[in-house]
Scaffold this motif. Structure first.
Motif, mmCIF file in Angstrom:
data_model
loop_
_atom_site.group_PDB
_atom_site.id
_atom_site.type_symbol
_atom_site.label_atom_id
_atom_site.label_comp_id
_atom_site.label_asym_id
_atom_site.label_seq_id
_atom_site.Cartn_x
_atom_site.Cartn_y
_atom_site.Cartn_z
ATOM 1 N N LEU A 87 0.826 -1.200 0.000
ATOM 2 C CA LEU A 87 0.000 0.000 0.000
ATOM 3 C C LEU A 87 0.866 1.259 0.000
ATOM 4 C CD1 LEU A 87 -2.818 1.330 0.247
ATOM 5 C CD2 LEU A 87 -2.518 1.190 2.724
ATOM 6 N N ALA A 88 1.910 1.249 0.805
ATOM 7 C CA ALA A 88 2.823 2.396 0.853
ATOM 8 C C ALA A 88 3.545 2.575 -0.478
ATOM 9 C CB ALA A 88 3.834 2.216 1.980
ATOM 10 N N GLY A 146 2.930 15.588 -1.614
ATOM 11 C CA GLY A 146 3.630 14.481 -2.277
ATOM 12 C C GLY A 146 5.086 14.381 -1.853
ATOM 13 N N CYS A 188 1.985 13.109 -8.435
ATOM 14 C CA CYS A 188 1.456 14.423 -8.044
ATOM 15 C C CYS A 188 2.557 15.473 -7.959
ATOM 16 C CB CYS A 188 0.739 14.326 -6.708
ATOM 17 S SG CYS A 188 -0.836 13.488 -6.782
ATOM 18 N N TYR A 234 5.349 13.115 1.815
ATOM 19 C CA TYR A 234 5.134 11.672 1.933
ATOM 20 C C TYR A 234 6.335 10.898 1.388
ATOM 21 C CZ TYR A 234 3.416 6.985 1.436
ATOM 22 O OH TYR A 234 3.308 5.633 1.518
ATOM 23 N N LEU A 246 1.763 7.331 -6.429
ATOM 24 C CA LEU A 246 0.827 8.443 -6.613
ATOM 25 C C LEU A 246 1.428 9.774 -6.158
ATOM 26 C CD1 LEU A 246 -2.541 6.829 -5.478
ATOM 27 C CD2 LEU A 246 -1.840 7.444 -7.793
ATOM 28 N N ALA A 247 2.152 9.753 -5.057
ATOM 29 C CA ALA A 247 2.786 10.977 -4.567
ATOM 30 C C ALA A 247 3.831 11.485 -5.552
ATOM 31 C CB ALA A 247 3.421 10.733 -3.201
ATOM 32 N N TYR A 307 8.401 8.084 3.286
ATOM 33 C CA TYR A 307 8.413 6.759 2.668
ATOM 34 C C TYR A 307 9.844 6.296 2.390
ATOM 35 C CZ TYR A 307 8.089 3.252 -0.990
ATOM 36 O OH TYR A 307 8.256 2.123 -1.729
ATOM 37 N N LEU A 359 1.024 4.273 -2.746
ATOM 38 C CA LEU A 359 0.878 5.678 -2.371
ATOM 39 C C LEU A 359 2.102 6.492 -2.775
ATOM 40 C CD1 LEU A 359 -0.804 5.409 1.146
ATOM 41 C CD2 LEU A 359 -1.839 6.182 -0.993
#
Length: 98
Positions: free
Chosen positions: A29-30, A75, A40, A78, A36-37, A82, A33
């Protein structure tokens, strides 16, 4: 105030490392994400550069407006957490298998 932000980031990073090592679903999941970050943040940078080129403004003074873009800030923030947590999780997993 800066030290409180730093301590908070360190705590969140440790929690993420623990979750990454414990559950592979959280890791996947990370990863999603983070993708996506990255999209963005890249879109925010690209739109700012496109606007600078379209309006024929001075690049060095106008490009800093990307730092005010919420998509870039969220973004990028994160991605910082991450990347730090992913490096920590990889080091933890690699260190434990010896």
């Amino acid at each position: 105030m800066e030290w409180m932000i730093g301590i908070g980031l360190a705590i969140v990073t440790v929690i993420l490392v623990w979750c990454f090592v414990r559950w592979t679903a959280v890791l996947r999941l990370a990863d999603g994400l983070a993708s996506l970050a990255l999209i963005c943040a890249g879109a925010a940078v690209s739109s700012t550069i496109l606007r600078v080129l379209r309006d024929d403004t001075v690049y060095m003074t106008e490009v800093h407006s990307v730092l005010l873009n919420p998509a870039f800030l969220i973004g990028g923030g994160y991605l910082l957490l991450y990347a730090t947590a992913r490096l920590g999780a990889n080091a933890f997993i690699s260190g434990g298998s010896r």
